[in-house]
Design a protein around this motif. Sequence first.
Motif, PDB file in Angstrom:
ATOM      1  N   LEU A   4       9.381  35.263  15.293  1.00 54.68           N
ATOM      2  CA  LEU A   4       8.124  34.735  14.792  1.00 54.68           C
ATOM      3  C   LEU A   4       8.070  33.220  14.883  1.00 54.68           C
ATOM      4  O   LEU A   4       7.007  32.638  15.075  1.00 54.68           O
ATOM      5  N   HIS A   7       6.232  31.420  17.702  1.00 55.81           N
ATOM      6  CA  HIS A   7       4.777  31.574  17.834  1.00 55.81           C
ATOM      7  C   HIS A   7       4.093  30.213  17.809  1.00 55.81           C
ATOM      8  O   HIS A   7       4.398  29.354  16.991  1.00 55.81           O
ATOM      9  N   GLN A  15      -4.882  28.402  12.300  1.00 51.70           N
ATOM     10  CA  GLN A  15      -3.521  28.696  11.833  1.00 51.70           C
ATOM     11  C   GLN A  15      -2.755  27.426  11.449  1.00 51.70           C
ATOM     12  O   GLN A  15      -2.559  26.529  12.257  1.00 51.70           O
ATOM     13  N   LEU A  46       3.417  33.755  10.025  1.00 50.95           N
ATOM     14  CA  LEU A  46       4.842  33.866  10.372  1.00 50.95           C
ATOM     15  C   LEU A  46       5.660  34.561   9.286  1.00 50.95           C
ATOM     16  O   LEU A  46       6.875  34.623   9.386  1.00 50.95           O
ATOM     17  N   GLU A  64      -3.956  41.063   9.602  1.00 51.43           N
ATOM     18  CA  GLU A  64      -3.639  40.015  10.570  1.00 51.43           C
ATOM     19  C   GLU A  64      -4.499  40.183  11.826  1.00 51.43           C
ATOM     20  O   GLU A  64      -4.515  41.257  12.435  1.00 51.43           O
ATOM     21  N   LEU A  69       1.239  38.397  16.311  1.00 46.70           N
ATOM     22  CA  LEU A  69       1.858  38.433  14.986  1.00 46.70           C
ATOM     23  C   LEU A  69       1.783  39.832  14.396  1.00 46.70           C
ATOM     24  O   LEU A  69       2.729  40.296  13.750  1.00 46.70           O
ATOM     25  N   ARG A  72       4.527  42.041  15.812  1.00 44.05           N
ATOM     26  CA  ARG A  72       5.857  41.731  15.273  1.00 44.05           C
ATOM     27  C   ARG A  72       6.000  42.237  13.838  1.00 44.05           C
ATOM     28  O   ARG A  72       7.061  42.699  13.435  1.00 44.05           O
TER      29      ARG A  72
END
Length: 259
Positions: A4, A7, A15, A46, A64, A69, A72
Amino acid sequence: MAGLKSHIPRKRFGQHFLTDKALIDAIVDLIDPQPGETLVEIGPGLGAMTLPLLERHKPLTVIELDRDLAARLRTRDDVEVIESDVLKVDFNALSVAKGAKLRVVGNLPYNISTPILFHLLDAVDVVVDQHFMLQKEVVDRMAAGPGGKDYGRLSVMLQWRYDIESVLDVPPEAFDPPPRVDSAIVRMQPLKTPPALDPALLGALVTSAFSQRRKLLRHSLGHWLAERGYQGHFDLQRRAEEVPVDEFVALALEVAPQK
């Protein structure tokens, strides 16, 4: 959650990832998740708050939008991922599916924070409480009392349904990348016995009142009331920012069509 950290934040999603561990621990302490609760995190990013929350509470539902993301996050068996724009999530239906009221938390994207707050207002009856990271200026407006420049439409439209408290300030350096504004954590607890009124009517009333906030209400709200044949005694020789929330609510109840 491996990988993560590689990213790259996406500007179009607004973000900014929280990285200050001491602050993260303080935020989780404020949320104070308990066994048996249904916890929903908006914008886990994250996993800065997700992982500490999971240390105290499993499972966790996360919303999300970023597909990378979300993918993951799905590698964990203690996280349910809703890959969606939060403005399209039906929180009432989510509560029904979970069979419980929701505790909602998150670091909200600053570019759409106000629309998210109003979207959640539609689901306030199925919410236990909300803890959000927001731009401090927005939190100040949410929690403001009458008489100052921060008090406005947002203050009234949220405070008629929530008890709102700013509980922690968060500096820009707590994020990567640092935003250009200060942030704060706000706690929102739905009022147990809210007035039974039409939110759309209150919204129209308050929008009219604050449409010319530097002028007396007779120049704005006065016309709106006259169009509805209002014959009451509401004091229009004030500015909108001088009127407490309970007076706006009482006026909306007066103006509402009688059943």
